[in-house]
Design an enzyme around this catalytic site. Structure first.
Site, PDB file in Angstrom:
ATOM      1  N   GLY A 364       0.955  -1.140   0.088  1.00  0.00           N
ATOM      2  CA  GLY A 364       0.049  -0.121   0.084  1.00  0.00           C
ATOM      3  C   GLY A 364       0.890   1.077  -0.012  1.00  0.00           C
ATOM      4  CD  GLU A 388      25.998  -5.915 -19.085  1.00  0.00           C
ATOM      5  OE1 GLU A 388      26.491  -6.499 -20.018  1.00  0.00           O
ATOM      6  OE2 GLU A 388      26.881  -5.279 -18.078  1.00  0.00           O
TER       7      GLU A 388
HETATM    8  P1  TGC Z   1      26.424  -8.907 -35.255  1.00  0.00           P
HETATM    9  O1  TGC Z   1      26.755  -8.740 -36.614  1.00  0.00           O
HETATM   10  O2  TGC Z   1      25.495  -9.684 -34.772  1.00  0.00           O
HETATM   11  O3  TGC Z   1      27.854  -9.371 -34.399  1.00  0.00           O
HETATM   12  C1  TGC Z   1      28.994  -8.726 -34.558  1.00  0.00           C
HETATM   13  C2  TGC Z   1      29.891  -9.865 -34.404  1.00  0.00           C
HETATM   14  O4  TGC Z   1      29.820 -10.133 -32.686  1.00  0.00           O
HETATM   15  C3  TGC Z   1      29.590 -11.398 -32.679  1.00  0.00           C
HETATM   16  N1  TGC Z   1      28.607 -11.593 -31.431  1.00  0.00           N
HETATM   17  C4  TGC Z   1      29.054 -12.081 -30.462  1.00  0.00           C
HETATM   18  N2  TGC Z   1      30.405 -12.547 -29.772  1.00  0.00           N
HETATM   19  C5  TGC Z   1      30.267 -12.962 -28.865  1.00  0.00           C
HETATM   20  N3  TGC Z   1      29.430 -12.778 -27.890  1.00  0.00           N
HETATM   21  C6  TGC Z   1      28.198 -12.433 -28.341  1.00  0.00           C
HETATM   22  N4  TGC Z   1      26.887 -12.160 -27.503  1.00  0.00           N
HETATM   23  C7  TGC Z   1      27.870 -12.032 -29.520  1.00  0.00           C
HETATM   24  N5  TGC Z   1      26.906 -11.496 -30.327  1.00  0.00           N
HETATM   25  C8  TGC Z   1      27.418 -11.384 -31.544  1.00  0.00           C
HETATM   26  C9  TGC Z   1      29.260 -11.898 -34.135  1.00  0.00           C
HETATM   27  O5  TGC Z   1      29.239 -13.405 -34.239  1.00  0.00           O
HETATM   28  C10 TGC Z   1      29.941 -11.293 -35.128  1.00  0.00           C
HETATM   29  O6  TGC Z   1      31.155 -11.872 -35.104  1.00  0.00           O
HETATM   30  P2  TGC Z   1      31.911 -11.732 -36.580  1.00  0.00           P
HETATM   31  O7  TGC Z   1      33.245 -12.432 -36.258  1.00  0.00           O
HETATM   32  O8  TGC Z   1      31.092 -12.516 -37.521  1.00  0.00           O
HETATM   33  O9  TGC Z   1      32.300 -10.363 -36.759  1.00  0.00           O
HETATM   34  O10 TGC Z   1      26.331  -7.442 -34.654  1.00  0.00           O
HETATM   35  P3  TGC Z   1      25.427  -6.477 -34.787  1.00  0.00           P
HETATM   36  O11 TGC Z   1      25.868  -5.256 -35.106  1.00  0.00           O
HETATM   37  O12 TGC Z   1      24.238  -6.932 -35.940  1.00  0.00           O
HETATM   38  O13 TGC Z   1      24.667  -6.214 -33.298  1.00  0.00           O
HETATM   39  C11 TGC Z   1      23.939  -7.247 -32.697  1.00  0.00           C
HETATM   40  C12 TGC Z   1      23.257  -6.906 -31.236  1.00  0.00           C
HETATM   41  C13 TGC Z   1      22.343  -5.766 -31.612  1.00  0.00           C
HETATM   42  C14 TGC Z   1      22.741  -8.275 -30.785  1.00  0.00           C
HETATM   43  C15 TGC Z   1      24.395  -6.202 -30.396  1.00  0.00           C
HETATM   44  O14 TGC Z   1      24.955  -5.424 -30.893  1.00  0.00           O
HETATM   45  C16 TGC Z   1      23.936  -5.938 -29.162  1.00  0.00           C
HETATM   46  O15 TGC Z   1      23.948  -6.725 -28.207  1.00  0.00           O
HETATM   47  N6  TGC Z   1      23.514  -4.678 -28.655  1.00  0.00           N
HETATM   48  C17 TGC Z   1      23.321  -4.468 -27.530  1.00  0.00           C
HETATM   49  C18 TGC Z   1      24.520  -3.296 -26.877  1.00  0.00           C
HETATM   50  C19 TGC Z   1      24.704  -3.593 -25.604  1.00  0.00           C
HETATM   51  O16 TGC Z   1      24.309  -4.557 -24.888  1.00  0.00           O
HETATM   52  N7  TGC Z   1      25.463  -2.709 -24.940  1.00  0.00           N
HETATM   53  C20 TGC Z   1      25.750  -2.935 -23.373  1.00  0.00           C
HETATM   54  C21 TGC Z   1      26.861  -1.782 -23.314  1.00  0.00           C
HETATM   55  S1  TGC Z   1      27.919  -2.025 -21.771  1.00  0.00           S
HETATM   56  C22 TGC Z   1      26.623  -1.800 -20.666  1.00  0.00           C
HETATM   57  O17 TGC Z   1      25.590  -1.663 -20.808  1.00  0.00           O
HETATM   58  C23 TGC Z   1      26.946  -1.969 -19.023  1.00  0.00           C
HETATM   59  S2  TGC Z   1      26.064  -1.797 -17.773  1.00  0.00           S
HETATM   60  C24 TGC Z   1      26.897  -2.460 -16.548  1.00  0.00           C
HETATM   61  C25 TGC Z   1      26.461  -2.349 -15.295  1.00  0.00           C
HETATM   62  O18 TGC Z   1      26.555  -1.246 -14.627  1.00  0.00           O
HETATM   63  O19 TGC Z   1      26.192  -3.297 -14.603  1.00  0.00           O
HETATM   64  P1  FAD Z   2      18.863   3.009 -28.047  1.00  0.00           P
HETATM   65  O1  FAD Z   2      19.656   2.013 -28.515  1.00  0.00           O
HETATM   66  O2  FAD Z   2      18.718   4.347 -28.570  1.00  0.00           O
HETATM   67  O3  FAD Z   2      17.403   2.322 -27.660  1.00  0.00           O
HETATM   68  C1  FAD Z   2      16.084   3.129 -27.748  1.00  0.00           C
HETATM   69  C2  FAD Z   2      14.995   2.219 -27.918  1.00  0.00           C
HETATM   70  O4  FAD Z   2      14.827   1.694 -29.121  1.00  0.00           O
HETATM   71  C3  FAD Z   2      14.923   1.066 -26.782  1.00  0.00           C
HETATM   72  O5  FAD Z   2      13.608   0.623 -26.342  1.00  0.00           O
HETATM   73  C4  FAD Z   2      15.510   0.078 -27.715  1.00  0.00           C
HETATM   74  O6  FAD Z   2      14.909  -1.208 -27.193  1.00  0.00           O
HETATM   75  C5  FAD Z   2      14.781   0.271 -28.983  1.00  0.00           C
HETATM   76  N1  FAD Z   2      15.747  -0.266 -30.137  1.00  0.00           N
HETATM   77  C6  FAD Z   2      16.898   0.226 -30.789  1.00  0.00           C
HETATM   78  N2  FAD Z   2      17.284  -0.661 -31.841  1.00  0.00           N
HETATM   79  C7  FAD Z   2      16.175  -1.289 -31.941  1.00  0.00           C
HETATM   80  C8  FAD Z   2      15.954  -2.359 -32.826  1.00  0.00           C
HETATM   81  N3  FAD Z   2      16.997  -2.942 -33.926  1.00  0.00           N
HETATM   82  N4  FAD Z   2      14.669  -2.972 -33.181  1.00  0.00           N
HETATM   83  C9  FAD Z   2      13.660  -2.567 -32.107  1.00  0.00           C
HETATM   84  N5  FAD Z   2      13.866  -1.725 -31.009  1.00  0.00           N
HETATM   85  C10 FAD Z   2      14.949  -1.110 -30.990  1.00  0.00           C
HETATM   86  N6  FAD Z   2      26.995   1.350 -21.435  1.00  0.00           N
HETATM   87  C11 FAD Z   2      28.380   0.932 -21.476  1.00  0.00           C
HETATM   88  O7  FAD Z   2      28.862   0.919 -22.418  1.00  0.00           O
HETATM   89  N7  FAD Z   2      29.157   0.737 -20.240  1.00  0.00           N
HETATM   90  C12 FAD Z   2      28.542   1.063 -19.078  1.00  0.00           C
HETATM   91  O8  FAD Z   2      29.264   0.874 -18.012  1.00  0.00           O
HETATM   92  C13 FAD Z   2      27.051   1.406 -18.947  1.00  0.00           C
HETATM   93  N8  FAD Z   2      26.462   1.636 -17.859  1.00  0.00           N
HETATM   94  C14 FAD Z   2      24.862   2.017 -17.761  1.00  0.00           C
HETATM   95  C15 FAD Z   2      24.675   2.418 -16.709  1.00  0.00           C
HETATM   96  C16 FAD Z   2      23.328   2.746 -16.700  1.00  0.00           C
HETATM   97  C17 FAD Z   2      22.574   3.360 -15.323  1.00  0.00           C
HETATM   98  C18 FAD Z   2      22.621   2.743 -17.902  1.00  0.00           C
HETATM   99  C19 FAD Z   2      21.087   3.416 -17.859  1.00  0.00           C
HETATM  100  C20 FAD Z   2      23.146   2.466 -19.235  1.00  0.00           C
HETATM  101  C21 FAD Z   2      24.454   1.940 -19.083  1.00  0.00           C
HETATM  102  N9  FAD Z   2      25.140   1.776 -20.423  1.00  0.00           N
HETATM  103  C22 FAD Z   2      26.123   1.465 -20.303  1.00  0.00           C
HETATM  104  C23 FAD Z   2      24.543   2.199 -21.552  1.00  0.00           C
HETATM  105  C24 FAD Z   2      23.354   1.037 -21.967  1.00  0.00           C
HETATM  106  O9  FAD Z   2      24.204  -0.079 -22.363  1.00  0.00           O
HETATM  107  C25 FAD Z   2      22.499   1.520 -23.394  1.00  0.00           C
HETATM  108  O10 FAD Z   2      21.764   2.466 -22.523  1.00  0.00           O
HETATM  109  C26 FAD Z   2      21.830   0.626 -23.853  1.00  0.00           C
HETATM  110  O11 FAD Z   2      22.613  -0.699 -24.550  1.00  0.00           O
HETATM  111  C27 FAD Z   2      20.586   1.060 -24.778  1.00  0.00           C
HETATM  112  O12 FAD Z   2      21.173   2.049 -25.665  1.00  0.00           O
HETATM  113  P2  FAD Z   2      20.486   3.427 -25.491  1.00  0.00           P
HETATM  114  O13 FAD Z   2      20.224   3.777 -24.251  1.00  0.00           O
HETATM  115  O14 FAD Z   2      21.369   4.169 -26.675  1.00  0.00           O
HETATM  116  O15 FAD Z   2      19.044   3.287 -26.485  1.00  0.00           O
END
Ligand code: TGC
Ligand code: FAD
Length: 409
Positions: A364, A388
């Protein structure tokens, strides 16, 4: 009348609540039977540490929007920095389930505390251990393991979040060093990190990891303010203005987008456990409250609609626990795929957020107060469901895995 588990403390003309942490972990399917004695010991010591060091102070730091840096040493001591990194590099040399259990306990305390530990472990120590030179491992890993140094991970840019492959950060080979330019945004731990693992493109457009150290000329990491989520974690930008990075600071072991994405696999795995910690805390609080709070002459837990909420919560937690445990077992055998990890991250964060909302309803009006943890967990989980890889990106990863069709672009 319901008595909240708090003592009021007067501090610098402000009231802060000192919580008595009554948490008891739900284990509906007797999953403890699946854990080794060592895993249970590690989990229990992390749990006691959180009760002693995190629970009493977290609301105050959340309100101040400040990371409680005094806990860094303790995080190192309980093995939260690099749990699975080999002992020869200062890590704890534990298995993947132990790593997950530590993340679960930390996030039970607060997602921001788990964030600091998972960035340090999986996004900083992991790439140095996996892709670093022997010199880099010896220089950085032992100090990161104790918390003497804190690291951060720079992948996201202002215009490239879900699509990190489009990044603009770049470096040029200048003979005896690299010249790095660009910027990163939303970087956990950036403002107080000694080292940043930075992903940038070389002149051929190939992504590499560079170790950028605090104090390098042209490098700054200003703090970002105004977050309503993950307030007890410090988030910043990384700005590179002609930074001269020594050549020995390039990670030599792997290049391409797969290098940072493989680090994300490890961190996302940790989050799949961590989110359960937040969910368990909310459920535990709601269950206790539902037995104590009387309305219409009955505990609210005696009403069917409250029971529906609690029954759904414990069901989802139990399913999430099974998912995380099985994924940990696959990881221990080196058989977990990126898509399996993605599913567990998405599912467990999603259920945790829903559980936080339902648990808040059960409390609540008390549910919006900082005497209880649900609002803090709920706000934190809005970051966890975004970083992530957003929830929708993870849906697309599963979609691509089962259909063979990439729907990202
Ligand atoms: P795509 O063409 O699919 O892949 C490019 C290359 O990467 C390989 N690959 C992987 N390798 C290892 N682990 C994975 N999970 C992998 N996923 C893909 C893939 O095989 C390819 O390799 P190669 O040798 O053929 O070049 O890439 P794309 O550009 O189409 O993107 C795919 C997508 C959207 C799934 C990827 O970019 C993605 O996961 N986007 C989300 C970005 C994200 O997670 N950012 C996180 C930033 S760090 C963060 O948020 C830290 S917060 C930490 C905290 O505070 O706890
Ligand atoms: P965008 O990519 O602009 O996405 C906006 C919206 O569009 C989302 O709803 C998404 O799902 C949607 N969207 C995007 N592309 C598509 C698609 N192809 N199809 C359908 N929907 C789509 N990053 C680091 O590198 N290191 C860190 O330590 C780190 N720490 C973080 C800590 C905090 C508190 C936060 C909030 C973020 C952090 N990040 C870090 C960044 C985080 O990884 C990004 O915010 C995240 O990957 C999403 O990117 P964006 O915010 O630019 O959203």
């Amino acid at each position: 009348m319901h008595k909240a588990p708090v003592e009021l403390q007067r501090k610098k003309n402000k009231y802060f609540f000192m919580k008595t942490d009554l948490f008891e972990a739900p284990d509906y399917y007797l999953l403890d039977d699946l854990l080794t004695d060592e895993q249970k010991l590690i989990r229990d010591s992390a749990r006691s540490w959180v009760k002693k060091e995190v629970s009493p102070i977290i609301e105050e730091y959340y309100e101040k929007a400040e990371f409680p840096s005094q806990i860094i040493k303790g995080l190192g001591e309980i093995g939260a920095f690099g749990p699975y990194i080999p002992e020869e590099y200062g890590g704890a040399g534990l298995d993947q389930i132990s790593y997950g259990l530590i993340m679960q306990e930390l996030e039970r305390g607060d997602s921001g505390i788990r964030s600091t530990a998972s960035v340090q472990s999986s996004l900083v120590m992991y790439p140095i251990w996996k892709y670093g030179s022997e010199e880099q491992k010896r220089k950085f890993l032992p100090k990161l393991a104790t918390g003497e140094w804190i690291g951060c991970f720079g992948l996201t840019e202002p215009d490239h979040g879900s699509n990190p492959g489009g990044m603009l950060s770049n470096y040029k080979d200048e003979g005896d060093h690299y010249l790095l330019n660009g910027s990163k945004m939303w970087i956990s731990n950036a403002p107080f990190a000694q080292v940043a693992v930075v992903w940038a493109k070389n002149e051929e457009g190939r992504i590499h990891g560079l170790l950028v150290e605090k104090g390098m000329e042209g490098f700054s990491a200003p703090e970002m303010h105004g977050k309503w989520s993950l307030r007890a974690s410090s988030t910043g930008e990384l700005i590179f203005d002609n930074v001269k990075v020594p050549k020995e600071n390039l990670l030599p072991g792997r290049s391409g987008l797969g290098a940072p994405l493989s680090c994300l696999d490890s961190a996302r795995y940790g989050i799949s456990w961590g989110a359960l910690g937040a969910a368990m805390d909310c459920y535990d609080s709601a269950l206790r409250y539902s037995k104590e709070r009387i309305q219409f002459d009955k505990p609210i837990g005696a009403f069917q609609l409250t029971q529906k909420k609690l029954a759904e919560m414990i069901t989802e937690i139990t399913k999430g626990q099974l998912l995380a445990w099985r994924l940990g077992s696959l990881k221990n055998e080196d058989r977990a795929t990126s898509a399996q990890i993605s599913m567990a991250k998405r599912n467990n964060v999603d259920i945790a957020l829903k559980i936080a909302r339902e648990a808040r309803q059960i409390h609540g009006a008390m549910g919006i107060s900082n005497e209880y943890p649900m609002m803090r967990h709920m706000m934190n989980l809005e970051s966890v469901i975004t970083y992530e890889g957003t929830h929708d990106i993870h849906l697309l990863i599963t979609g691509a895995d089962v259909t063979g069709e990439m729907a990202f672009k």
